[in-house]
Each structure stands twice: as C-alpha cells, then as structure tokens.
Design a protein around this motif. Structure first.
Motif, PDB file in Angstrom:
ATOM      1  N   PRO A   8      62.296  33.995  63.200  1.00  0.00           N
ATOM      2  CA  PRO A   8      62.094  33.100  64.354  1.00  0.00           C
ATOM      3  C   PRO A   8      60.937  32.117  64.185  1.00  0.00           C
ATOM      4  O   PRO A   8      61.036  30.958  64.585  1.00  0.00           O
ATOM      5  N   LYS A   9      59.845  32.568  63.593  1.00  0.00           N
ATOM      6  CA  LYS A   9      58.689  31.677  63.433  1.00  0.00           C
ATOM      7  C   LYS A   9      59.027  30.512  62.501  1.00  0.00           C
ATOM      8  O   LYS A   9      58.655  29.360  62.765  1.00  0.00           O
ATOM      9  N   LYS A  10      59.753  30.803  61.442  1.00  0.00           N
ATOM     10  CA  LYS A  10      60.143  29.757  60.493  1.00  0.00           C
ATOM     11  C   LYS A  10      61.113  28.777  61.156  1.00  0.00           C
ATOM     12  O   LYS A  10      60.995  27.555  60.981  1.00  0.00           O
ATOM     13  N   LYS A  11      62.055  29.311  61.927  1.00  0.00           N
ATOM     14  CA  LYS A  11      63.022  28.452  62.617  1.00  0.00           C
ATOM     15  C   LYS A  11      62.303  27.581  63.654  1.00  0.00           C
ATOM     16  O   LYS A  11      62.644  26.407  63.839  1.00  0.00           O
ATOM     17  N   ALA A  12      61.291  28.118  64.302  1.00  0.00           N
ATOM     18  CA  ALA A  12      60.515  27.352  65.276  1.00  0.00           C
ATOM     19  C   ALA A  12      59.816  26.181  64.592  1.00  0.00           C
ATOM     20  O   ALA A  12      59.752  25.077  65.147  1.00  0.00           O
ATOM     21  N   ARG A  13      59.287  26.422  63.397  1.00  0.00           N
ATOM     22  CA  ARG A  13      58.633  25.319  62.652  1.00  0.00           C
ATOM     23  C   ARG A  13      59.636  24.226  62.310  1.00  0.00           C
ATOM     24  O   ARG A  13      59.330  23.035  62.388  1.00  0.00           O
TER      25      ARG A  13
END
Length: 104
Positions: A8-13
């Motif tokens: 999720p954190k990577k997708k948010a970036r």
C-alpha cells in the motif's frame, strides 16, 4: 493462485506522483477514492449497528422509586436535575444503578 499486490505505501507513492500537480485537498481525495471504488466495484463493508439497551418496565419503576425515595437529599436533587433537564435517557438510570450498588 496467489495474487501479488503492490504494498500500500508503494502504491500510495505512485498515486501521489499523478495527483501532486493538482494539489488535492481532503474532500477532493475522498471523492476520487469514492469514484475509484465504484469503478473497481469494491463494496464497503457494512457494520452492524447495535441497538441500545432498553430497561424493562420493572427496572424503570425501581429507578423512579429509588430517585423519589432517596436517603441522600443531594443525590436525589442531582438525579432529579438530570431527569428534568433532558439528559440522555439512560444516563440517570445508570447513575442511580451505580449509587444503589454503592449503598448496598
């Protein structure tokens, strides 16, 4: 078959790169994700709402008897004030219930 998902954190970036130019505020992001959920046909889980506890008729009678026959005048005045000023219905009931348990 196991689905490989991006963290999720990577997708948010990744999404932030697309949205940063528009300088989105909270309401805009909320609307974007609402439309995204509709586009992807993602259902929001419904939470079951618990109904409030309703005292029985006997409990209500005992409650009023306890208020009107209170030994401590100050406690009686506090409970009557709560009743007559329209506080939530079960708050005075819980106060008397706790006071009765304390006295016993």
């Amino acid at each position: 078959m196991i689905i490989q998902r991006t963290p999720p954190k990577k997708k948010a970036r990744e999404l932030a790169k697309y949205l940063r130019e528009e300088r989105p505020d909270y309401n805009y992001l909320k609307s974007v994700f609402r439309h995204l959920r509709a586009e992807l046909e993602v259902e929001m889980p419904k939470t079951n709402k618990k109904l409030p506890y309703v005292p029985t008729e006997d409990e209500i009678k005992r409650f009023y008897e306890a208020v009107w026959k209170a030994k401590n005048f100050q406690d009686m005045m506090i409970i009557k004030t709560l009743l007559y000023t329209g506080v939530r219905e079960l708050s005075p009931y819980n106060c008397v219930k706790m006071a009765a348990a304390k006295n016993n």
